[in-house]
Enzyme design. Sequence first.
Site, mmCIF file in Angstrom:
data_model
loop_
_atom_site.group_PDB
_atom_site.id
_atom_site.type_symbol
_atom_site.label_atom_id
_atom_site.label_comp_id
_atom_site.label_asym_id
_atom_site.label_seq_id
_atom_site.Cartn_x
_atom_site.Cartn_y
_atom_site.Cartn_z
ATOM 1 N N ILE A 238 5.767 -10.282 17.984
ATOM 2 C CA ILE A 238 7.014 -9.520 17.962
ATOM 3 C C ILE A 238 6.736 -8.206 18.672
ATOM 4 O O ILE A 238 5.666 -7.618 18.491
ATOM 5 C CB ILE A 238 7.457 -9.189 16.519
ATOM 6 C CG1 ILE A 238 7.370 -10.437 15.646
ATOM 7 C CG2 ILE A 238 8.863 -8.619 16.477
ATOM 8 C CD1 ILE A 238 6.215 -10.427 14.725
ATOM 9 N N SER B 192 -0.147 -13.161 9.211
ATOM 10 C CA SER B 192 -0.032 -13.144 10.675
ATOM 11 C C SER B 192 -0.371 -14.527 11.217
ATOM 12 O O SER B 192 -1.203 -15.242 10.632
ATOM 13 C CB SER B 192 -1.013 -12.120 11.256
ATOM 14 O OG SER B 192 -1.158 -12.336 12.647
ATOM 15 N N TYR C 160 -9.238 -8.220 11.543
ATOM 16 C CA TYR C 160 -7.791 -8.404 11.300
ATOM 17 C C TYR C 160 -7.511 -9.869 10.962
ATOM 18 O O TYR C 160 -6.823 -10.177 9.985
ATOM 19 C CB TYR C 160 -7.006 -7.969 12.541
ATOM 20 C CG TYR C 160 -5.495 -8.114 12.411
ATOM 21 C CD1 TYR C 160 -4.744 -7.152 11.744
ATOM 22 C CD2 TYR C 160 -4.817 -9.208 12.956
ATOM 23 C CE1 TYR C 160 -3.360 -7.271 11.630
ATOM 24 C CE2 TYR C 160 -3.446 -9.331 12.848
ATOM 25 C CZ TYR C 160 -2.719 -8.366 12.188
ATOM 26 O OH TYR C 160 -1.348 -8.488 12.072
ATOM 27 N N SER D 168 -8.784 -10.645 7.577
ATOM 28 C CA SER D 168 -7.940 -10.053 6.518
ATOM 29 C C SER D 168 -6.681 -10.889 6.314
ATOM 30 O O SER D 168 -6.247 -11.111 5.174
ATOM 31 C CB SER D 168 -7.586 -8.595 6.851
ATOM 32 O OG SER D 168 -6.606 -8.508 7.883
ATOM 33 N N LYS D 169 -6.087 -11.384 7.395
ATOM 34 C CA LYS D 169 -4.843 -12.148 7.248
ATOM 35 C C LYS D 169 -5.124 -13.554 6.694
ATOM 36 O O LYS D 169 -4.300 -14.108 5.957
ATOM 37 C CB LYS D 169 -4.094 -12.207 8.582
ATOM 38 C CG LYS D 169 -3.605 -10.825 9.061
ATOM 39 C CD LYS D 169 -2.628 -10.171 8.073
ATOM 40 C CE LYS D 169 -2.002 -8.900 8.602
ATOM 41 N NZ LYS D 169 -1.008 -8.303 7.697
ATOM 42 N N VAL E 2 -1.445 2.604 0.458
ATOM 43 C CA VAL E 2 -1.838 1.368 -0.228
ATOM 44 C C VAL E 2 -3.354 1.182 -0.318
ATOM 45 O O VAL E 2 -3.821 0.235 -0.941
ATOM 46 C CB VAL E 2 -1.195 0.105 0.414
ATOM 47 C CG1 VAL E 2 0.314 0.157 0.379
ATOM 48 C CG2 VAL E 2 -1.716 -0.132 1.831
HETATM 49 N N1 LIG Z 1 3.981 -6.845 15.233
HETATM 50 C C1 LIG Z 1 3.524 -8.064 15.234
HETATM 51 O O1 LIG Z 1 3.576 -8.749 16.282
HETATM 52 C C2 LIG Z 1 2.931 -8.655 13.984
HETATM 53 C C3 LIG Z 1 2.520 -9.981 14.041
HETATM 54 C C4 LIG Z 1 1.978 -10.558 12.912
HETATM 55 C C5 LIG Z 1 1.865 -9.827 11.740
HETATM 56 N N2 LIG Z 1 2.268 -8.540 11.704
HETATM 57 C C6 LIG Z 1 2.127 -7.836 10.423
HETATM 58 O O2 LIG Z 1 3.387 -7.319 10.036
HETATM 59 C C7 LIG Z 1 3.207 -6.109 9.285
HETATM 60 C C8 LIG Z 1 4.047 -5.001 9.882
HETATM 61 O O3 LIG Z 1 3.658 -4.823 11.225
HETATM 62 P P1 LIG Z 1 4.495 -3.962 12.277
HETATM 63 O O4 LIG Z 1 4.289 -4.614 13.581
HETATM 64 O O5 LIG Z 1 5.847 -3.710 11.760
HETATM 65 O O6 LIG Z 1 3.592 -2.641 12.273
HETATM 66 P P2 LIG Z 1 4.000 -1.094 12.263
HETATM 67 O O7 LIG Z 1 2.741 -0.378 12.576
HETATM 68 O O8 LIG Z 1 5.212 -0.846 13.099
HETATM 69 O O9 LIG Z 1 4.412 -0.853 10.733
HETATM 70 C C9 LIG Z 1 3.458 -0.808 9.700
HETATM 71 C C10 LIG Z 1 3.931 0.168 8.651
HETATM 72 O O10 LIG Z 1 2.911 0.238 7.631
HETATM 73 C C11 LIG Z 1 2.706 1.602 7.316
HETATM 74 N N3 LIG Z 1 1.339 1.806 6.803
HETATM 75 C C12 LIG Z 1 0.178 1.748 7.505
HETATM 76 N N4 LIG Z 1 -0.867 2.051 6.712
HETATM 77 C C13 LIG Z 1 -0.359 2.278 5.476
HETATM 78 C C14 LIG Z 1 -0.939 2.640 4.237
HETATM 79 N N5 LIG Z 1 -2.259 2.848 4.092
HETATM 80 N N6 LIG Z 1 -0.125 2.784 3.165
HETATM 81 C C15 LIG Z 1 1.221 2.614 3.286
HETATM 82 N N7 LIG Z 1 1.824 2.298 4.443
HETATM 83 C C16 LIG Z 1 1.043 2.126 5.531
HETATM 84 C C17 LIG Z 1 2.946 2.351 8.619
HETATM 85 O O11 LIG Z 1 3.196 3.724 8.425
HETATM 86 C C18 LIG Z 1 4.131 1.585 9.195
HETATM 87 O O12 LIG Z 1 5.366 2.116 8.755
HETATM 88 C C19 LIG Z 1 1.702 -5.835 9.270
HETATM 89 O O13 LIG Z 1 1.153 -6.324 8.066
HETATM 90 C C20 LIG Z 1 1.200 -6.631 10.456
HETATM 91 O O14 LIG Z 1 -0.139 -6.995 10.317
HETATM 92 C C21 LIG Z 1 2.800 -7.929 12.809
#
Ligand SMILES: NC(=O)c1ccc[n+]([C@@H]2O[C@H](COP(=O)([O-])OP(=O)(O)OC[C@H]3O[C@@H](n4cnc5c(N)ncnc54)[C@H](O)[C@@H]3O)[C@@H](O)[C@H]2O)c1
Length: 265
Positions: free
Chosen positions: A193, A142, A155, A158-159, A65
Amino acid sequence: MKNLKDKVVFITGGARGLGYAMAEKFAAEGAKIVIGDIQEALAMESAEKIQKEFGVETYAFQMDVTSVENIKAAFAKVKEHFGKLDVQVNCAGIQIRCPSKEFTEENWDKLMNVNLKGVFFCCQQAALLMGDSGGAIVNISSGTSTQTTPGRAPYVISKGGVNAMTAVLASEWAEDRNGKKAIRVNAVAPGWILTNMVQDGYRLGVVSENQILAAVPFKRLANPSEIADAVVFLGSDESSYITGQTLFVDGGWSALGMPAMDLIK
Ligand SMILES: NC(=O)c1ccc[n+]([C@@H]2O[C@H](COP(=O)([O-])OP(=O)(O)OC[C@H]3O[C@@H](n4cnc5c(N)ncnc54)[C@H](O)[C@@H]3O)[C@@H](O)[C@H]2O)c1
Protein backbone atom coordinates in the site's frame (compact mmCIF):
# COMPACT_ATOMS: atom_id res chain seq x y z
CA MET A 1 -25.19 -6.83 10.22
CA LYS A 2 -21.86 -5.45 11.33
CA ASN A 3 -23.34 -4.35 14.67
CA LEU A 4 -20.67 -1.72 15.32
CA LYS A 5 -22.85 1.23 16.34
CA ASP A 6 -21.60 2.67 19.65
CA LYS A 7 -18.98 -0.06 19.94
CA VAL A 8 -15.69 1.18 21.38
CA VAL A 9 -12.81 0.57 18.95
CA PHE A 10 -9.23 1.25 20.07
CA ILE A 11 -6.65 1.58 17.30
CA THR A 12 -2.95 1.82 18.12
CA GLY A 13 -1.01 3.70 15.46
CA GLY A 14 -4.30 5.22 14.32
CA ALA A 15 -2.95 8.74 13.82
CA ARG A 16 -2.02 8.18 10.18
CA GLY A 17 -1.64 5.67 7.36
CA LEU A 18 -3.52 2.38 7.53
CA GLY A 19 -4.59 2.90 11.15
CA TYR A 20 -6.26 6.18 10.25
CA ALA A 21 -8.08 4.53 7.31
CA MET A 22 -9.34 1.88 9.74
CA ALA A 23 -10.51 4.54 12.19
CA GLU A 24 -12.51 6.20 9.39
CA LYS A 25 -14.17 2.93 8.37
CA PHE A 26 -15.17 2.00 11.92
CA ALA A 27 -16.47 5.55 12.46
CA ALA A 28 -18.55 5.27 9.27
CA GLU A 29 -20.24 2.27 10.95
CA GLY A 30 -21.08 4.41 13.99
CA ALA A 31 -18.33 3.12 16.32
CA LYS A 32 -16.65 5.27 18.98
CA ILE A 33 -12.99 5.67 18.13
CA VAL A 34 -9.95 5.67 20.41
CA ILE A 35 -6.57 6.52 18.88
CA GLY A 36 -3.36 5.81 20.79
CA ASP A 37 -0.23 6.86 18.96
CA ILE A 38 3.30 7.95 19.75
CA GLN A 39 2.63 11.12 17.71
CA GLU A 40 0.45 13.02 20.15
CA ALA A 41 -0.45 16.08 18.07
CA LEU A 42 -1.29 13.99 15.02
CA ALA A 43 -3.40 11.59 17.10
CA MET A 44 -5.45 14.53 18.45
CA GLU A 45 -5.81 16.08 15.01
CA SER A 46 -6.89 12.79 13.42
CA ALA A 47 -9.44 12.07 16.15
CA GLU A 48 -10.89 15.56 15.76
CA LYS A 49 -11.16 15.12 12.00
CA ILE A 50 -13.02 11.84 12.41
CA GLN A 51 -15.36 13.30 15.02
CA LYS A 52 -16.23 16.16 12.68
CA GLU A 53 -16.62 14.00 9.59
CA PHE A 54 -18.61 11.12 11.07
CA GLY A 55 -20.21 12.66 14.17
CA VAL A 56 -19.00 9.87 16.46
CA GLU A 57 -17.33 10.24 19.83
CA THR A 58 -13.54 10.06 19.62
CA TYR A 59 -10.78 9.99 22.21
CA ALA A 60 -7.04 10.29 21.55
CA PHE A 61 -3.87 10.26 23.57
CA GLN A 62 -0.15 9.78 23.30
CA MET A 63 0.96 6.21 23.82
CA ASP A 64 4.17 4.27 23.31
CA VAL A 65 3.47 0.58 22.70
CA THR A 66 7.06 -0.38 23.58
CA SER A 67 6.36 0.28 27.27
CA VAL A 68 4.10 -2.11 29.18
CA GLU A 69 3.54 0.56 31.81
CA ASN A 70 2.44 2.94 29.08
CA ILE A 71 0.13 0.32 27.56
CA LYS A 72 -1.50 -0.35 30.94
CA ALA A 73 -2.03 3.38 31.44
CA ALA A 74 -3.61 3.66 27.98
CA PHE A 75 -6.13 0.87 28.64
CA ALA A 76 -6.91 2.41 32.05
CA LYS A 77 -7.78 5.63 30.20
CA VAL A 78 -10.10 3.76 27.83
CA LYS A 79 -11.77 2.07 30.82
CA GLU A 80 -12.20 5.36 32.63
CA HIS A 81 -13.51 7.18 29.55
CA PHE A 82 -15.82 4.58 28.00
CA GLY A 83 -16.11 1.87 30.68
CA LYS A 84 -15.62 -0.88 28.11
CA LEU A 85 -13.75 -2.05 25.02
CA ASP A 86 -15.32 -3.96 22.12
CA VAL A 87 -12.70 -4.03 19.36
CA GLN A 88 -8.93 -3.71 19.60
CA VAL A 89 -6.82 -3.07 16.48
CA ASN A 90 -3.06 -3.36 16.95
CA CYS A 91 -1.74 -1.40 14.00
CA ALA A 92 1.30 0.49 15.37
CA GLY A 93 4.31 -0.93 13.60
CA ILE A 94 7.69 0.11 12.26
CA GLN A 95 9.95 -1.02 9.46
CA ILE A 96 13.75 -1.02 9.55
CA ARG A 97 15.36 -2.09 6.29
CA CYS A 98 18.94 -3.32 6.50
CA PRO A 99 20.89 -6.34 5.28
CA SER A 100 20.94 -8.98 8.04
CA LYS A 101 24.74 -9.04 8.28
CA GLU A 102 24.65 -5.38 9.32
CA PHE A 103 21.56 -5.34 11.53
CA THR A 104 22.34 -3.96 15.01
CA GLU A 105 21.11 -5.18 18.39
CA GLU A 106 19.72 -1.71 19.06
CA ASN A 107 17.58 -1.79 15.91
CA TRP A 108 16.49 -5.39 16.60
CA ASP A 109 15.19 -4.35 20.03
CA LYS A 110 13.56 -1.21 18.65
CA LEU A 111 11.67 -3.13 15.98
CA MET A 112 10.68 -6.12 18.12
CA ASN A 113 9.52 -3.87 20.93
CA VAL A 114 6.99 -2.17 18.66
CA ASN A 115 6.00 -5.00 16.31
CA LEU A 116 5.93 -7.96 18.73
CA LYS A 117 6.12 -6.94 22.39
CA GLY A 118 3.76 -4.01 21.78
CA VAL A 119 1.21 -6.19 20.00
CA PHE A 120 1.35 -8.92 22.65
CA PHE A 121 0.84 -6.61 25.62
CA CYS A 122 -1.90 -4.65 23.83
CA CYS A 123 -3.68 -7.98 23.21
CA GLN A 124 -3.23 -8.87 26.88
CA GLN A 125 -4.59 -5.59 28.19
CA ALA A 126 -7.43 -5.57 25.63
CA ALA A 127 -8.49 -9.07 26.71
CA LEU A 128 -8.44 -8.04 30.37
CA LEU A 129 -10.60 -4.99 29.67
CA MET A 130 -13.03 -6.90 27.42
CA GLY A 131 -13.37 -9.55 30.14
CA ASP A 132 -16.54 -11.63 30.19
CA SER A 133 -18.27 -9.46 27.60
CA GLY A 134 -15.90 -10.77 24.93
CA GLY A 135 -14.77 -8.82 21.90
CA ALA A 136 -12.60 -8.86 18.82
CA ILE A 137 -8.90 -8.18 18.39
CA VAL A 138 -7.35 -7.57 14.97
CA ASN A 139 -3.57 -7.56 14.71
CA ILE A 140 -1.90 -5.98 11.71
CA SER A 141 0.62 -8.36 10.22
CA SER A 142 2.13 -8.13 6.73
CA GLY A 143 2.26 -10.07 3.49
CA THR A 144 6.00 -10.30 4.11
CA SER A 145 5.24 -12.69 7.01
CA THR A 146 5.06 -15.47 4.43
CA GLN A 147 6.38 -13.83 1.23
CA THR A 148 9.98 -13.85 2.37
CA THR A 149 11.38 -10.44 1.50
CA PRO A 150 15.13 -9.96 1.87
CA GLY A 151 16.76 -6.91 3.39
CA ARG A 152 14.24 -6.63 6.22
CA ALA A 153 14.61 -9.93 8.13
CA PRO A 154 13.66 -8.70 11.63
CA TYR A 155 10.48 -7.10 10.23
CA VAL A 156 9.56 -10.35 8.44
CA ILE A 157 10.30 -12.33 11.64
CA SER A 158 8.20 -9.93 13.74
CA LYS A 159 5.21 -10.24 11.41
CA GLY A 160 5.55 -14.06 11.31
CA GLY A 161 5.42 -13.80 15.11
CA VAL A 162 2.22 -11.75 14.89
CA ASN A 163 0.56 -14.54 12.86
CA ALA A 164 1.63 -17.14 15.45
CA MET A 165 0.56 -14.89 18.34
CA THR A 166 -2.84 -14.42 16.72
CA ALA A 167 -3.43 -18.18 16.49
CA VAL A 168 -2.29 -19.02 20.02
CA LEU A 169 -4.18 -16.18 21.73
CA ALA A 170 -7.30 -17.01 19.73
CA SER A 171 -7.25 -20.59 20.95
CA GLU A 172 -6.55 -19.55 24.55
CA TRP A 173 -9.34 -16.99 24.68
CA ALA A 174 -11.89 -19.12 22.82
CA GLU A 175 -11.35 -22.04 25.18
CA ASP A 176 -11.72 -19.75 28.20
CA ARG A 177 -15.40 -19.30 27.38
CA ASN A 178 -16.19 -22.22 25.07
CA GLY A 179 -16.74 -19.78 22.26
CA LYS A 180 -19.48 -17.94 24.20
CA LYS A 181 -18.70 -14.25 24.16
CA ALA A 182 -15.18 -15.29 23.34
CA ILE A 183 -12.47 -12.86 22.51
CA ARG A 184 -11.83 -13.51 18.84
CA VAL A 185 -8.28 -12.81 17.69
CA ASN A 186 -7.49 -12.45 14.00
CA ALA A 187 -4.87 -10.75 11.87
CA VAL A 188 -4.88 -8.89 8.59
CA ALA A 189 -1.75 -9.19 6.46
CA PRO A 190 -1.67 -6.32 3.99
CA GLY A 191 0.28 -6.54 0.78
CA TRP A 192 1.66 -3.34 -0.71
CA ILE A 193 0.00 0.00 0.00
CA LEU A 194 1.36 3.42 -0.80
CA THR A 195 1.71 4.75 2.76
CA ASN A 196 4.65 6.56 4.36
CA MET A 197 6.27 3.16 5.00
CA VAL A 198 6.39 2.22 1.30
CA GLN A 199 7.19 5.78 0.19
CA ASP A 200 10.25 5.62 2.50
CA GLY A 201 11.28 2.43 0.67
CA TYR A 202 11.02 4.18 -2.71
CA ARG A 203 12.98 7.16 -1.37
CA LEU A 204 15.74 4.93 0.02
CA GLY A 205 15.88 2.96 -3.24
CA VAL A 206 15.25 -0.40 -1.52
CA VAL A 207 12.03 -1.14 -3.38
CA SER A 208 10.50 0.22 -6.56
CA GLU A 209 6.99 0.32 -7.89
CA ASN A 210 8.00 -1.93 -10.80
CA GLN A 211 9.25 -4.64 -8.43
CA ILE A 212 5.96 -4.54 -6.56
CA LEU A 213 3.86 -4.65 -9.71
CA ALA A 214 5.86 -7.65 -10.98
CA ALA A 215 5.02 -9.60 -7.81
CA VAL A 216 1.35 -8.67 -7.43
CA PRO A 217 -1.17 -10.32 -9.80
CA PHE A 218 -3.56 -7.35 -9.50
CA LYS A 219 -0.79 -5.12 -10.95
CA ARG A 220 -1.55 -2.31 -8.55
CA LEU A 221 -0.97 -1.37 -4.94
CA ALA A 222 -3.90 -1.45 -2.50
CA ASN A 223 -5.80 1.56 -1.25
CA PRO A 224 -5.67 1.90 2.54
CA SER A 225 -9.47 1.63 2.56
CA GLU A 226 -9.26 -1.89 1.07
CA ILE A 227 -7.16 -3.02 4.04
CA ALA A 228 -9.50 -1.23 6.43
CA ASP A 229 -12.53 -3.08 4.97
CA ALA A 230 -10.98 -6.41 5.99
CA VAL A 231 -10.18 -5.12 9.48
CA VAL A 232 -13.74 -3.86 9.99
CA PHE A 233 -15.08 -7.25 8.83
CA LEU A 234 -12.90 -9.11 11.37
CA GLY A 235 -13.84 -6.62 14.09
CA SER A 236 -17.56 -6.97 13.43
CA ASP A 237 -20.22 -9.60 14.07
CA GLU A 238 -20.07 -10.56 10.38
CA SER A 239 -17.01 -12.65 11.27
CA SER A 240 -18.50 -14.13 14.46
CA TYR A 241 -17.26 -17.70 13.78
CA ILE A 242 -13.78 -16.70 12.63
CA THR A 243 -10.85 -16.73 15.01
CA GLY A 244 -7.11 -17.40 14.90
CA GLN A 245 -6.84 -16.54 11.20
CA THR A 246 -4.49 -14.32 9.26
CA LEU A 247 -6.31 -12.84 6.28
CA PHE A 248 -4.02 -11.82 3.42
CA VAL A 249 -5.27 -8.70 1.65
CA ASP A 250 -2.62 -8.51 -1.00
CA GLY A 251 -4.01 -8.51 -4.56
CA GLY A 252 -2.96 -12.14 -4.98
CA TRP A 253 0.69 -11.66 -3.97
CA SER A 254 0.72 -14.67 -1.61
CA ALA A 255 -1.42 -16.74 -4.00
CA LEU A 256 1.09 -16.21 -6.80
CA GLY A 257 3.73 -17.33 -4.33
CA MET A 258 6.38 -15.12 -5.88
CA PRO A 259 8.99 -15.25 -3.14
CA ALA A 260 11.92 -13.01 -2.47
CA MET A 261 11.96 -9.92 -4.58
CA ASP A 262 15.40 -8.83 -5.61
CA LEU A 263 15.76 -6.06 -3.07
CA ILE A 264 18.85 -5.15 -1.11
CA LYS A 265 21.03 -8.09 -0.22
N1 LIG B 1 2.30 0.27 4.29
C1 LIG B 1 2.35 -0.97 3.91
O1 LIG B 1 2.53 -1.24 2.70
C2 LIG B 1 2.19 -2.08 4.91
C3 LIG B 1 2.18 -3.38 4.43
C4 LIG B 1 2.03 -4.42 5.31
C5 LIG B 1 1.87 -4.17 6.67
N2 LIG B 1 1.87 -2.90 7.12
C6 LIG B 1 1.68 -2.71 8.57
O2 LIG B 1 0.58 -1.85 8.78
C7 LIG B 1 0.78 -1.09 9.98
C8 LIG B 1 0.61 0.39 9.70
O3 LIG B 1 1.54 0.76 8.70
P1 LIG B 1 1.49 2.15 7.92
O4 LIG B 1 2.01 1.86 6.57
O5 LIG B 1 0.18 2.78 8.11
O6 LIG B 1 2.65 2.91 8.71
P2 LIG B 1 2.74 4.41 9.25
O7 LIG B 1 4.16 4.59 9.61
O8 LIG B 1 2.10 5.37 8.30
O9 LIG B 1 1.83 4.36 10.57
C9 LIG B 1 2.26 3.71 11.75
C10 LIG B 1 1.70 4.45 12.94
O10 LIG B 1 2.20 3.80 14.12
C11 LIG B 1 2.64 4.81 15.02
N3 LIG B 1 3.68 4.27 15.91
C12 LIG B 1 4.95 3.93 15.59
N4 LIG B 1 5.63 3.53 16.69
C13 LIG B 1 4.75 3.59 17.72
C14 LIG B 1 4.86 3.31 19.10
N5 LIG B 1 6.01 2.90 19.67
N6 LIG B 1 3.76 3.47 19.88
C15 LIG B 1 2.59 3.92 19.34
N7 LIG B 1 2.44 4.23 18.04
C16 LIG B 1 3.51 4.06 17.23
C17 LIG B 1 3.17 5.92 14.13
O11 LIG B 1 3.27 7.16 14.80
C18 LIG B 1 2.16 5.92 12.99
O12 LIG B 1 1.06 6.77 13.27
C19 LIG B 1 2.16 -1.49 10.51
O13 LIG B 1 2.01 -2.48 11.50
C20 LIG B 1 2.85 -2.05 9.28
O14 LIG B 1 3.85 -2.96 9.61
C21 LIG B 1 2.03 -1.84 6.27
